[in-house]
Design a protein around this motif. Structure first.
Motif, PDB file in Angstrom:
ATOM      1  N   ALA A 116     -86.654  -4.162   1.456  1.00 12.34           N
ATOM      2  CA  ALA A 116     -86.875  -3.185   0.388  1.00 12.34           C
ATOM      3  C   ALA A 116     -87.931  -3.741  -0.564  1.00 12.34           C
ATOM      4  O   ALA A 116     -87.752  -4.797  -1.162  1.00 12.34           O
ATOM      5  CB  ALA A 116     -85.572  -2.906  -0.361  1.00 12.34           C
ATOM      6  N   ASP A 117     -89.037  -3.021  -0.676  1.00  8.60           N
ATOM      7  CA  ASP A 117     -90.187  -3.388  -1.512  1.00  8.60           C
ATOM      8  C   ASP A 117     -90.113  -2.502  -2.768  1.00  8.60           C
ATOM      9  O   ASP A 117     -90.711  -1.438  -2.838  1.00  8.60           O
ATOM     10  CB  ASP A 117     -91.466  -3.155  -0.697  1.00  8.60           C
ATOM     11  N   PHE A 118     -89.367  -2.961  -3.755  1.00  5.68           N
ATOM     12  CA  PHE A 118     -88.908  -2.186  -4.904  1.00  5.68           C
ATOM     13  C   PHE A 118     -90.012  -1.417  -5.632  1.00  5.68           C
ATOM     14  O   PHE A 118     -89.969  -0.198  -5.716  1.00  5.68           O
ATOM     15  CB  PHE A 118     -88.189  -3.134  -5.871  1.00  5.68           C
TER      16      PHE A 118
ATOM     17  N   PHE B 152     -82.549   3.748  -5.675  1.00  9.51           N
ATOM     18  CA  PHE B 152     -82.072   3.560  -7.042  1.00  9.51           C
ATOM     19  C   PHE B 152     -82.558   4.631  -8.015  1.00  9.51           C
ATOM     20  O   PHE B 152     -81.780   5.253  -8.718  1.00  9.51           O
ATOM     21  CB  PHE B 152     -82.500   2.165  -7.520  1.00  9.51           C
ATOM     22  N   GLY B 153     -83.856   4.860  -8.064  1.00 13.40           N
ATOM     23  CA  GLY B 153     -84.422   5.790  -9.042  1.00 13.40           C
ATOM     24  C   GLY B 153     -84.082   7.242  -8.798  1.00 13.40           C
ATOM     25  O   GLY B 153     -84.114   8.060  -9.723  1.00 13.40           O
ATOM     26  N   ASN B 154     -83.740   7.590  -7.574  1.00 12.68           N
ATOM     27  CA  ASN B 154     -83.367   8.962  -7.247  1.00 12.68           C
ATOM     28  C   ASN B 154     -81.856   9.145  -7.116  1.00 12.68           C
ATOM     29  O   ASN B 154     -81.399  10.227  -6.768  1.00 12.68           O
ATOM     30  CB  ASN B 154     -84.051   9.403  -5.939  1.00 12.68           C
ATOM     31  N   HIS B 155     -81.098   8.092  -7.374  1.00 13.02           N
ATOM     32  CA  HIS B 155     -79.631   8.157  -7.376  1.00 13.02           C
ATOM     33  C   HIS B 155     -79.086   8.712  -6.059  1.00 13.02           C
ATOM     34  O   HIS B 155     -78.275   9.642  -6.045  1.00 13.02           O
ATOM     35  CB  HIS B 155     -79.111   8.996  -8.549  1.00 13.02           C
ATOM     36  N   ARG B 156     -79.555   8.125  -4.953  1.00  7.78           N
ATOM     37  CA  ARG B 156     -79.116   8.625  -3.657  1.00  7.78           C
ATOM     38  C   ARG B 156     -79.249   7.536  -2.595  1.00  7.78           C
ATOM     39  O   ARG B 156     -79.875   6.505  -2.815  1.00  7.78           O
ATOM     40  CB  ARG B 156     -79.931   9.843  -3.238  1.00  7.78           C
ATOM     41  N   VAL B 157     -78.668   7.819  -1.449  1.00  3.85           N
ATOM     42  CA  VAL B 157     -78.849   6.995  -0.259  1.00  3.85           C
ATOM     43  C   VAL B 157     -79.543   7.872   0.778  1.00  3.85           C
ATOM     44  O   VAL B 157     -79.126   9.004   1.007  1.00  3.85           O
ATOM     45  CB  VAL B 157     -77.498   6.485   0.288  1.00  3.85           C
ATOM     46  N   GLN B 158     -80.613   7.349   1.362  1.00  4.46           N
ATOM     47  CA  GLN B 158     -81.315   8.088   2.398  1.00  4.46           C
ATOM     48  C   GLN B 158     -81.076   7.430   3.743  1.00  4.46           C
ATOM     49  O   GLN B 158     -81.002   6.200   3.846  1.00  4.46           O
ATOM     50  CB  GLN B 158     -82.822   8.128   2.128  1.00  4.46           C
TER      51      GLN B 158
ATOM     52  N   TYR C 207     -87.859   3.195  -6.236  1.00  5.89           N
ATOM     53  CA  TYR C 207     -87.225   1.889  -6.319  1.00  5.89           C
ATOM     54  C   TYR C 207     -86.096   1.688  -5.294  1.00  5.89           C
ATOM     55  O   TYR C 207     -84.928   1.645  -5.642  1.00  5.89           O
ATOM     56  CB  TYR C 207     -86.721   1.616  -7.734  1.00  5.89           C
ATOM     57  N   PRO C 208     -86.454   1.529  -4.015  1.00  6.74           N
ATOM     58  CA  PRO C 208     -85.419   1.199  -3.031  1.00  6.74           C
ATOM     59  C   PRO C 208     -84.842  -0.179  -3.350  1.00  6.74           C
ATOM     60  O   PRO C 208     -85.580  -1.117  -3.586  1.00  6.74           O
ATOM     61  CB  PRO C 208     -86.178   1.200  -1.706  1.00  6.74           C
ATOM     62  N   VAL C 209     -83.527  -0.254  -3.382  1.00  9.72           N
ATOM     63  CA  VAL C 209     -82.909  -1.478  -3.868  1.00  9.72           C
ATOM     64  C   VAL C 209     -82.070  -2.213  -2.823  1.00  9.72           C
ATOM     65  O   VAL C 209     -81.929  -3.426  -2.888  1.00  9.72           O
ATOM     66  CB  VAL C 209     -82.091  -1.189  -5.147  1.00  9.72           C
ATOM     67  N   ALA C 210     -81.520  -1.504  -1.857  1.00 11.76           N
ATOM     68  CA  ALA C 210     -80.657  -2.149  -0.866  1.00 11.76           C
ATOM     69  C   ALA C 210     -80.782  -1.426   0.469  1.00 11.76           C
ATOM     70  O   ALA C 210     -81.163  -0.255   0.516  1.00 11.76           O
ATOM     71  CB  ALA C 210     -79.206  -2.134  -1.335  1.00 11.76           C
TER      72      ALA C 210
ATOM     73  N   TYR D  89     -80.052   2.797   6.398  1.00 10.92           N
ATOM     74  CA  TYR D  89     -79.642   3.439   5.149  1.00 10.92           C
ATOM     75  C   TYR D  89     -80.342   2.714   4.005  1.00 10.92           C
ATOM     76  O   TYR D  89     -80.343   1.482   3.954  1.00 10.92           O
ATOM     77  CB  TYR D  89     -78.129   3.354   4.964  1.00 10.92           C
ATOM     78  N   VAL D  90     -80.925   3.477   3.095  1.00  9.54           N
ATOM     79  CA  VAL D  90     -81.670   2.908   1.972  1.00  9.54           C
ATOM     80  C   VAL D  90     -81.071   3.426   0.673  1.00  9.54           C
ATOM     81  O   VAL D  90     -81.015   4.647   0.454  1.00  9.54           O
ATOM     82  CB  VAL D  90     -83.165   3.276   2.051  1.00  9.54           C
ATOM     83  N   ALA D  91     -80.631   2.498  -0.193  1.00  9.39           N
ATOM     84  CA  ALA D  91     -80.171   2.874  -1.529  1.00  9.39           C
ATOM     85  C   ALA D  91     -81.405   3.103  -2.391  1.00  9.39           C
ATOM     86  O   ALA D  91     -82.167   2.176  -2.661  1.00  9.39           O
ATOM     87  CB  ALA D  91     -79.287   1.785  -2.126  1.00  9.39           C
TER      88      ALA D  91
END
Length: 165
Positions: A105-107, A154-160, A137-140, A150-152
C-alpha cells in the motif's frame, strides 16, 4: 509485529513472550534492519519476512532465519509522489499473495504496487479519487485465494476488493 513508535519489529510466541526483534528500540534508522516507523509485516510461504518500513518509504526483506536479505524503495527515494514504479510515498501495508508476490500500500500515491519476492516491480493498481478503482490513502491489504486483494481505503471509509490478473 510492527512496533510503530518503538522503531522495531518483534517476533513473539503465541503466548506473547518475546523471541527476537529487528531494529533498535526507539532509534530511527535508514540502514539495513533499521526502521523509521514500521507499519506492517508479512510472511511468505517459506517464512521470509517483509516489513513495510513506513516513513523510510521502502520494503525490507529478511530470510526465514531473520537475516537481512534486500530492500526496495527509499530511503534515498523518500516521499516520491507520482507514478514512479518501485518508489513510495509512505508504505502503510504489505501482504503476500498465493503466488508469493508482494503487494504494498503506497499511501500518499493512492495506489497499490505489486512486486515479485525479489523486489522487481510487476504492476500497480488504483489512482487518487473516490470512484470505483480509486483510493484516498490505502492503508492496509489482505489477500485471498484466486488472486483476490482487499484494500482498506482509509480516506473513502471503505474496503475495496480487487482481482489480480
Amino acid at each position: 509485529m510492527a512496533d510503530f513508535y518503538n522503531q522495531r519489529v518483534q517476533h513473539l510466541r503465541a503466548d506473547g513472550s518475546f523471541v527476537k526483534q529487528w531494529g533498535s528500540t526507539g532509534e530511527v534508522g535508514i540502514g539495513a534492519g533499521a526502521f523509521n516507523y514500521p507499519t506492517d509485516v508479512a510472511l511468505d510461504h517459506q517464512g521470509a519476512i517483509y516489513v513495510a518500513d513506513g516513513y523510510n518509504d521502502r520494503v525490507q526483506a529478511f530470510t526465514a532465519e531473520g537475516r537481512f536479505s534486500h530492500k526496495w524503495g527509499g530511503p534515498f527515494a523518500m516521499n516520491v509522489f507520482g507514478p514512479f514504479n518501485g518508489w513510495f510515498a509512505t508504505v502503510t501495508g504489505i501482504a503476500i499473495d498465493e503466488r508469493g508476490d508482494v503487494l504494498v500500500a503506497d499511501f500518499y500515491n493512492h495506489r497499490v504496487q505489486k512486486f515479485d519476492a525479489g523486489g522487481t516491480f510487476l504492476t500497480s493498481f488504483g489512482s487518487e479519487g473516490s470512484g470505483p478503482g480509486q483510493f484516498l490513502y490505502p492503508v492496509a491489504l489482505a489477500t485471498a485465494p484466486g488472486g483476490v486483494v482487499y484494500v482498506a481505503d482509509f480516506g473513502n471509509h471503505r474496503v475495496q476488493k480487487w482481482r489480480s490478473r
